[in-house]
Design a protein around this motif. Structure first.
Motif, PDB file in Angstrom:
ATOM      1  N   LEU B  11       0.848  -1.182   0.000  1.00 28.51           N
ATOM      2  CA  LEU B  11       0.000   0.000   0.000  1.00 28.51           C
ATOM      3  C   LEU B  11       0.887   1.237   0.000  1.00 28.51           C
ATOM      4  O   LEU B  11       1.791   1.349   0.839  1.00 28.51           O
ATOM      5  N   SER B  12       0.630   2.135  -0.929  1.00 34.30           N
ATOM      6  CA  SER B  12       1.362   3.398  -0.986  1.00 34.30           C
ATOM      7  C   SER B  12       0.366   4.534  -0.869  1.00 34.30           C
ATOM      8  O   SER B  12      -0.645   4.535  -1.584  1.00 34.30           O
ATOM      9  N   VAL B  13       0.639   5.459   0.017  1.00 30.93           N
ATOM     10  CA  VAL B  13      -0.239   6.618   0.184  1.00 30.93           C
ATOM     11  C   VAL B  13       0.598   7.876   0.291  1.00 30.93           C
ATOM     12  O   VAL B  13       1.760   7.843   0.730  1.00 30.93           O
ATOM     13  N   GLN B  14       0.000   8.983  -0.130  1.00 30.83           N
ATOM     14  CA  GLN B  14       0.649  10.280  -0.012  1.00 30.83           C
ATOM     15  C   GLN B  14       0.710  10.683   1.468  1.00 30.83           C
ATOM     16  O   GLN B  14      -0.243  10.428   2.226  1.00 30.83           O
ATOM     17  N   GLU B  15       1.785  11.313   1.813  1.00 33.45           N
ATOM     18  CA  GLU B  15       1.913  11.820   3.183  1.00 33.45           C
ATOM     19  C   GLU B  15       0.725  12.707   3.515  1.00 33.45           C
ATOM     20  O   GLU B  15       0.339  13.565   2.711  1.00 33.45           O
ATOM     21  N   GLY B  16       0.142  12.479   4.668  1.00 33.92           N
ATOM     22  CA  GLY B  16      -1.019  13.255   5.095  1.00 33.92           C
ATOM     23  C   GLY B  16      -2.347  12.582   4.810  1.00 33.92           C
ATOM     24  O   GLY B  16      -3.358  12.909   5.452  1.00 33.92           O
ATOM     25  N   ASP B  17      -2.341  11.631   3.864  1.00 40.41           N
ATOM     26  CA  ASP B  17      -3.564  10.888   3.580  1.00 40.41           C
ATOM     27  C   ASP B  17      -3.732   9.761   4.604  1.00 40.41           C
ATOM     28  O   ASP B  17      -2.868   9.508   5.434  1.00 40.41           O
ATOM     29  N   SER B  18      -4.877   9.068   4.502  1.00 42.08           N
ATOM     30  CA  SER B  18      -5.160   7.953   5.406  1.00 42.08           C
ATOM     31  C   SER B  18      -4.825   6.616   4.755  1.00 42.08           C
ATOM     32  O   SER B  18      -4.836   6.493   3.533  1.00 42.08           O
ATOM     33  N   ALA B  19      -4.526   5.638   5.595  1.00 43.59           N
ATOM     34  CA  ALA B  19      -4.249   4.277   5.125  1.00 43.59           C
ATOM     35  C   ALA B  19      -5.152   3.307   5.891  1.00 43.59           C
ATOM     36  O   ALA B  19      -5.361   3.471   7.104  1.00 43.59           O
TER      37      ALA B  19
END
Lengths: 113, 113
Positions: B11-19
């Motif tokens: 899983l890759s997410v942008q910093e500040g987003d939720s996971a």
């Protein structure tokens, strides 16, 4: 760090040889566990012990043996019967009283050469 | 025995987003569900856990939800930060003499700055 110690950190074994991985804890925990970690397969349980002088097979016990002669020690022997022993081995301990946190050692990376 | 499935594997997410990481389990007798975080080269460590008598638990940016009827539980990380990058494992266990943890296969979470 501290509390549960595994040694050595790296271990090399020739095919056909048995090797013993050490796990010691000074947390006064009743339960101890051995897991094997392979890429993409998570942590698979090899053996566990909930009390001294007693232990049970986990999901992948074949080719492994353990002993629990002392509360603080739970050594794992990888025998020559283990077909694919190269892996990262993690030892853990917990109080063993219903749903308590497991504390892990730093692991031993075993390589068969 | 218990079987725990975990998704996604990466899983890759942008910093500040939720996971969000999801797990399902098979044994309705399981009643303890911890989550462990393993940073690169380090041992797994408990970050949060939930017991079957509650549906949700929060600890700052981390939360876990449990649906016993559907036999699934999820880890939610909000406002993600670079230090959240790690492999996350869910697990399940029972009570009273059968506390062995069965782990999922892990999710490698990468936070993109």
């Amino acid at each position: 760090d501290g509390g549960i110690t595994q040694s050595p950190k790296y271990l090399f074994r020739k095919e056909g040889q048995n090797v013993t991985l050490s796990c010691e804890q000074n947390l006064n925990h009743d339960a101890m566990y051995w897991y094997r970690q392979d890429p993409g397969q998570g942590l698979r349980l090899i053996y566990y012990s909930q009390i001294v002088n007693d232990f049970q097979k986990g999901d992948i016990a074949e080719g492994y043996s353990v002993s629990r002669e002392k509360k603080e020690s739970f050594p794992l022997t990888v025998t020559s019967a283990q077909k694919n022993p190269t892996a990262f081995y993690l030892c853990a301990s917990s109080r063993g009283q219903s749903n308590t946190e497991a504390f892990f050692g730093q692991g031993t990376r075993l390589t068969v050469v | 025995g218990e079987n725990v499935e975990q998704h996604p594997s990466t899983l890759s997410v942008q910093e500040g987003d939720s996971a969000v990481i999801k797990c399902t389990y098979s044994d309705s007798a399981s009643n303890y569900f911890p989550w462990y975080k393993q940073e690169l080269g380090k041992r797994p460590q408990l970050i949060i856990d939930i017991r079957s008598n509650v549906g949700e638990k929060k600890d700052q940016r981390i939360a876990v939800t449990l649906n016993k009827t559907a036999k699934h539980f999820s880890l939610h990380i909000t406002e993600t930060q670079p230090e959240d990058s790690a492999v996350y494992f869910c697990a399940a266990s029972q009570d009273f003499g059968n506390e062995k943890l069965t782990f999922g296969t892990g999710t490698r979470l990468t936070i993109i700055p």
